[in-house]
Structures are given as structure tokens and as C-alpha cells.
Write an enzyme that holds these catalytic residues in place. Structure first.
Site, PDB file in Angstrom:
ATOM      1  N   LYS A  51       0.803  -1.223   0.000  1.00  0.00           N
ATOM      2  CA  LYS A  51       0.000   0.000   0.000  1.00  0.00           C
ATOM      3  C   LYS A  51       0.838   1.277   0.000  1.00  0.00           C
ATOM      4  CE  LYS A  51      -4.380  -1.396   0.280  1.00  0.00           C
ATOM      5  NZ  LYS A  51      -5.448  -0.941  -0.640  1.00  0.00           N
ATOM      6  N   SER A 303       1.190  -9.968  -0.832  1.00  0.00           N
ATOM      7  CA  SER A 303       0.923  -8.528  -0.794  1.00  0.00           C
ATOM      8  C   SER A 303       1.181  -7.862   0.550  1.00  0.00           C
ATOM      9  CB  SER A 303      -0.521  -8.257  -1.219  1.00  0.00           C
ATOM     10  OG  SER A 303      -1.425  -8.952  -0.365  1.00  0.00           O
TER      11      SER A 303
END
Length: 400
Positions: A51, A303
Site C-alpha cells: 500500500k 501482498s
């Protein structure tokens, strides 16, 4: 619309501000799947997830437009920390609106990165509404977690790094929530290697992208509880959906047990701590949700690695039980000084490692001359567990 040029510009803009994460070959997962498997470890990124890439690109590309009040975002986890870190890199204030139920550890992590945390809303959707309200009244720039061109371009830098390290990649498996990550990666990968396939992976508890592809546009779905909470997004983004529709070959769903198994395997076999959302590509590969051909070069995008400590303990414990690595056995034995050592000797002789012993004499269902003993035993797997149970039965015990 986001383009490959935007992703290249994002790569140049955020270079040196984020970590260029490693692409690691896994002999274990290659052997288990028959493919040539690599892990793109965004779990090693700043703030523990991908992110920070999109947030950094958004803030740096808009630096002149950000006022003294700074930026604001809404998140229950990784986006919050990514924005907080990106704001710190750019030297601007950051506020994060979090749902009221957000764990204390995630709140403190965001504060630790310098953000002001505001608790508001019983859902992420309500928190987003509040964040947008505050953005208007306090003069802050709102940073959307996925439906933002600069955010998508920032996430797409992962695709550029994958192709730089593995130019002949055949397939990339990517977690899908709102779609920002897979949209950016698909743009980069398909733009530079048209033959490569991009596969999205969702939790079966929240298959929003799958439903959207079936309906031809973003639709909201009911979301159940899942350990892959980072991709528990009820509606795919308006910006990201066309990119998913046009550039992603397929989106598959995986069940909770497969996700649990993947988290445990990554930790045990590769010493990689992945959150549930980060483990879904491996879950899809090993559960058969994605069919790969022998020797196919497959990249799994891990991720993120932000797992609440107490949740991690429960995940690992559950995974060990479900895989037969830990067994709980209860038996009735005589109430005397020799019975318990004799019971434990049988288990020990069979190679079981005794982790805990609990004795219960007060249950009304237990005869007065007996006691119920519960033992927790570490085993090598289901076959070893069954051998221990058989040995107990041969010794005259009747496991309950």
C-alpha cells in the site's frame, strides 16, 4: 485511465522512497505444484504491505496541491499505515479514519508512523464517508485506497519489478480486494509481456470482483468474515473494474481452510509471515483453484505481512490442528499415582511431544475412582497421530 507511462513515471517518482522488494524462488512450492514458483515479497515493504507504493505516488504527485492540514484516508489496516508512512516521507500531516472495531495493534501502528487516528463508523464504508467529510471541512486531501489513478500507478510498479527480475514470467497471481493492486500489475505485465497471464484471487467469503465480471460492472456483494480481511471489499472500484475486465485472464476464489494452510506453509517452509490476504495466491495455487502447466513460471504476489499477534497465534494453532500436527486426546484413567505416568509413557514411546496435560476430577460424569485427562500432543502429521491413537487403544485406553 491509467497507462503504462503513468506506471513508469510512478516508478521514477517513488524510487528511493520505497523498498524494491525481492523476487524469491521457492523449490518447495515448485515441487508441490509442478510449476516454477517465485514469491514477490511485498510483506517486506515499508509498513508491511504494497500500500505504501500507491500512497507515496499519490502524495508526491500532488505535493503542491496538499495544504497545511495534510492528507486523510480511511482504512482498517494496511492502507492506513501506507498513507501514514508516505505522508511522513513527504513531510505532510496525515489523519486516518478507522472503524470503531479496528484492533488496538493496528491503531497503534498507524500512530507509530505519525498519523492522527480518528475512530468513526461501524464499517469501512462509514469510515470512508466520515473521512471525505473531514477532508472537506478541514481542507485535507482524501486518498482513496484503490479507486485513484495515482494509487493504481503506484501499485503497478510491482509489475515492472517482476518483469525486470523475471522477463519470461508466464503467470502472475495477485490478491484482489478493491482492485487497485491487480489493475496496476496487470497494466504493467500485460503492457510489457502480452503473453503473460494475470490471475486474480479472492476469498470465497467476499467474491466481489468475480460477481462484477459476471454482471459486467461493479456490484456489491454480501461479505462474510474471513482471515483475508485485507481483501474483504464488498464492491470492486469503478476505476479498477475496466482494467480487471480487459487485462485480467481470470479471477478465482479460495476457501478459508486453503488460506489458513497457505499462511502456515509460508511461515514453516519459507519463513515468510503473510497475512491472510497476502497468502491467497499460494492458496489458489496449491488448492487447484488455478491450473498450471509443468514448468510454467508463476509469480505469487505476497501482498502483505501485517497480522495481529493474537490472531496469528489462533491461525497457527488452528492450522496445526487441522493439518493433524497437534492432537488433543482425552481418556479416563484410574485415580492413582501410576496411571498418569503410564499414559504419558505410551504417547512418549510413539514419539509424540506432549505440550499440555489437564486433569479433571470434578466433572459429575466422571466416576469417583477415575479422572479425565486431556493431553495436547505435537505430531508429525495425521499418520503419526493415528499411530499414537492406535498405541493407546492397544494399551487399553479408550480415547474420548
Amino acid at each position: 485511465m491509467v497507462t503504462l507511462v503513468d506506471i513508469r513515471e510512478a516508478e521514477s517518482r517513488i524510487r528511493g522512497k520505497i523498498i524494491r522488494t525481492p523476487l524469491v524462488y521457492s523449490p518447495t512450492f515448485s515441487s508441490m505444484s509442478g510449476a516454477e514458483v517465485y514469491l514477490k515479497l511485498e510483506s517486506m515493504q515499508k509498513a508491511g504491505s504494497f500500500k505504501v507504493r500507491g500512497a507515496t505516488n499519490r502524495i508526491l504527485s500532488s505535493r503542491d496541491a496538499i495544504g497545511p492540514a495534510g492528507v486523510i484516508a480511511a482504512s482498517a489496516g494496511n492502507h492506513a499505515q501506507g498513507v501514514a508512512v508516505a505522508a511522513g516521507l513527504a513531510g505532510v500531516p496525515a489523519a486516518i479514519v478507522m472503524p470503531e472495531w479496528t484492533s488496538l495493534s493496528k491503531q497503534e501502528a498507524s500512530r507509530g508512523y505519525g498519523a492522527r487516528v480518528i475512530l468513526a463508523g461501524t464499517s469501512l464504508e462509514e469510515s470512508i464517508v466520515r473521512a471525505k467529510e473531514l477532508a472537506g471541512t478541514e481542507g485535507m486531501m482524501f486518498i482513496h485506497p484503490y479507486d485513484d489513478p495515482a494509487v493504481v500507478a503506484g501499485q503497478g510498479t510491482i509489475g515492472l519489478e517482476i518483469l525486470a527480475d523475471l522477463p519470461d514470467v508466464d503467470r502472475v497471481l495477485v490478491p484482489v480486494g478493491g482492485g487497485g493492486l491487480i489493475a496496476g500489475i496487470a497494466l504493467a505485465v500485460r503492457g510489457l509481456r502480452r503473453s503473460a497471464r494475470v490471475t486474480g484471487v479472492q476469498a470465497s467469503a467476499c467474491p466481489s470482483a468475480i460477481a462484477s465480471r459476471e454482471r459486467g460492472g461493479p456490484v456489491a456483494v454480501d461479505a462474510e468474515s474471513t482471515i483475508a480481511d485485507g481483501i474483504r471489499v464488498k464492491r470492486t472500484g469503478d476505476l479498477t473494474f475496466p482494467l480487471i475486465r480487459d487485462l485480467v485472464d481470470q479471477v478465482v476464489a479460495v476457501e478459508e481452510q486453503a488460506i489458513l494452510d497457505a499462511v502456515l506453509l509460508l511461515l514453516e517452509r519459507k519463513k515468510v509471515l503473510a497475512e491472510g490476504a497476502g497468502a491467497v495466491p499460494l492458496a489458489a495455487l496449491l488448492s487447484g483453484a488455478v491450473a498450471v502447466t509443468p514448468g510454467e513460471k508463476v509469480v505469487l504476489v505476497i501482498s502483505g505481512g501485517n497480522v495481529d499477534t493474537f490472531l496469528l497465534e489462533r491461525i497457527l494453532k488452528r492450522g496445526l490442528f487441522d493439518s493433524g500436527r497437534i492432537a488433543r486426546i482425552a481418556v479416563l484413567i484410574k485415580e492413582d499415582s501410576r496411571s498418569l505416568p503410564a499414559l504419558l509413557e505410551v504417547v512418549s514411546r510413539e514419539g509424540g511431544v506432549i505440550g499440555a496435560v489437564d486433569q479433571d476430577r470434578d466433572d459429575p460424569g466422571v466416576p469417583l475412582d477415575r479422572m479425565r485427562v486431556r493431553i495436547e500432543v505435537e505430531t508429525r502429521g495425521p499418520d503419526h497421530r493415528d499411530r499414537i491413537l492406535s498405541a493407546l487403544q492397544r494399551a487399553g485406553y479408550r480415547p474420548l
